[in-house]
Scaffold this motif. Structure first.
Motif, PDB file in Angstrom:
ATOM      1  N   UNK A 165      32.037  39.644  42.709  1.00 53.59           N
ATOM      2  CA  UNK A 165      32.818  38.533  43.280  1.00 53.59           C
ATOM      3  C   UNK A 165      32.098  37.190  43.209  1.00 53.59           C
ATOM      4  N   UNK A 166      30.773  37.186  43.280  1.00 48.62           N
ATOM      5  CA  UNK A 166      30.041  35.912  43.197  1.00 48.62           C
ATOM      6  C   UNK A 166      30.160  35.323  41.785  1.00 48.62           C
ATOM      7  N   UNK A 167      30.069  36.181  40.779  1.00 55.26           N
ATOM      8  CA  UNK A 167      30.262  35.718  39.405  1.00 55.26           C
ATOM      9  C   UNK A 167      31.707  35.261  39.224  1.00 55.26           C
ATOM     10  N   UNK A 168      32.645  35.976  39.805  1.00 56.62           N
ATOM     11  CA  UNK A 168      34.062  35.612  39.696  1.00 56.62           C
ATOM     12  C   UNK A 168      34.310  34.243  40.325  1.00 56.62           C
ATOM     13  N   UNK A 169      33.690  33.978  41.466  1.00 57.05           N
ATOM     14  CA  UNK A 169      33.878  32.685  42.133  1.00 57.05           C
ATOM     15  C   UNK A 169      33.468  31.516  41.238  1.00 57.05           C
ATOM     16  N   UNK A 170      32.505  31.745  40.360  1.00 62.69           N
ATOM     17  CA  UNK A 170      32.069  30.676  39.451  1.00 62.69           C
ATOM     18  C   UNK A 170      33.158  30.308  38.448  1.00 62.69           C
ATOM     19  N   UNK A 171      34.165  31.171  38.265  1.00 59.69           N
ATOM     20  CA  UNK A 171      35.262  30.900  37.328  1.00 59.69           C
ATOM     21  C   UNK A 171      36.503  30.357  38.035  1.00 59.69           C
ATOM     22  N   UNK A 172      36.451  30.273  39.361  1.00 59.19           N
ATOM     23  CA  UNK A 172      37.607  29.847  40.150  1.00 59.19           C
ATOM     24  C   UNK A 172      37.400  28.420  40.649  1.00 59.19           C
ATOM     25  N   UNK A 173      38.449  27.793  41.195  1.00 61.36           N
ATOM     26  CA  UNK A 173      38.329  26.405  41.657  1.00 61.36           C
ATOM     27  C   UNK A 173      37.131  26.206  42.600  1.00 61.36           C
ATOM     28  N   UNK A 174      36.375  25.179  42.329  1.00 64.96           N
ATOM     29  CA  UNK A 174      35.082  24.941  42.983  1.00 64.96           C
ATOM     30  C   UNK A 174      35.157  24.830  44.503  1.00 64.96           C
ATOM     31  N   UNK A 175      36.070  24.021  45.044  1.00 63.76           N
ATOM     32  CA  UNK A 175      36.111  23.796  46.495  1.00 63.76           C
ATOM     33  C   UNK A 175      36.415  25.085  47.247  1.00 63.76           C
ATOM     34  N   UNK A 176      37.420  25.822  46.804  1.00 58.67           N
ATOM     35  CA  UNK A 176      37.744  27.081  47.468  1.00 58.67           C
ATOM     36  C   UNK A 176      36.584  28.064  47.339  1.00 58.67           C
ATOM     37  N   UNK A 195      48.584  36.217  32.334  1.00 60.13           N
ATOM     38  CA  UNK A 195      49.554  36.875  33.201  1.00 60.13           C
ATOM     39  C   UNK A 195      48.918  37.473  34.444  1.00 60.13           C
ATOM     40  N   UNK A 196      47.751  36.964  34.832  1.00 61.87           N
ATOM     41  CA  UNK A 196      47.067  37.444  36.036  1.00 61.87           C
ATOM     42  C   UNK A 196      46.664  36.264  36.909  1.00 61.87           C
ATOM     43  N   UNK A 197      46.573  36.538  38.202  1.00 62.63           N
ATOM     44  CA  UNK A 197      46.037  35.569  39.146  1.00 62.63           C
ATOM     45  C   UNK A 197      44.823  36.209  39.799  1.00 62.63           C
ATOM     46  N   UNK A 198      43.707  35.499  39.805  1.00 57.67           N
ATOM     47  CA  UNK A 198      42.444  36.011  40.333  1.00 57.67           C
ATOM     48  C   UNK A 198      42.087  35.292  41.625  1.00 57.67           C
ATOM     49  N   UNK A 234      32.571  39.975  50.224  1.00 60.15           N
ATOM     50  CA  UNK A 234      33.485  39.485  49.196  1.00 60.15           C
ATOM     51  C   UNK A 234      34.077  40.615  48.360  1.00 60.15           C
ATOM     52  N   UNK A 235      35.340  40.435  47.981  1.00 63.62           N
ATOM     53  CA  UNK A 235      36.051  41.407  47.163  1.00 63.62           C
ATOM     54  C   UNK A 235      36.972  40.674  46.199  1.00 63.62           C
ATOM     55  N   UNK A 236      36.829  40.960  44.911  1.00 57.94           N
ATOM     56  CA  UNK A 236      37.711  40.367  43.896  1.00 57.94           C
ATOM     57  C   UNK A 236      39.058  41.071  43.909  1.00 57.94           C
ATOM     58  N   UNK A 237      40.121  40.280  43.731  1.00 63.49           N
ATOM     59  CA  UNK A 237      41.488  40.807  43.629  1.00 63.49           C
ATOM     60  C   UNK A 237      42.118  40.189  42.394  1.00 63.49           C
TER      61      UNK A 237
END
Length: 130
Positions: free
Chosen positions: A99-110, A54-57, A121-124
């Protein structure tokens, strides 16, 4: 902010001002809608990220300097279009998240683009309503 980072920010935002109106119109592009902190009008920004339960990162390239982050600070109620469907939610900037660790869990191209063009960088996390 260093001169290099400031130049990078100006260059990236100038490019985004031209490309974002096109991206917002693509039906499957993920779009974050905030309320303008001054105008009160809806502001739509193409973003990349991932829904988890129920979250979007997502990760903001320029953190507190991003207009949509400033809008979220003023009013955290947002809408987000995911795979063509709008969802309401509450956005939470997470300065303590890596945020760098978070980016590793998100779609690669973006994530590659955010790392390449971003500077503060800031995680939301957007908690989606029902």
């Amino acid at each position: 902010m260093s001169d290099h980072v400031d130049r990078k920010y100006r260059t990236v935002t100038a490019f985004q001002r031209r490309i974002n109106p096109v991206l917002r119109r693509l039906p499957l592009q993920t779009v974050l809608e905030t309320t303008g902190r001054v105008s009160g009008l809806p502001r739509r920004t193409p973003v990349g990220g991932r829904r988890v339960g129920d979250s979007f990162w997502l990760v903001s390239e320029y953190g507190e300097r991003s207009q949509y982050i400033r809008n979220i600070r003023a009013d955290p109620r947002v809408r987000i279009r995911i795979q063509g469907r709008w969802h309401t939610g509450t956005a939470h900037p997470l300065p303590d998240d890596d945020p760098r660790a978070r980016l590793r869990t998100l779609p690669r191209m973006n994530s590659m683009a955010v790392r390449a063009f971003g500077a503060d960088l800031l995680t939301v996390r957007v908690d989606l309503d029902g």
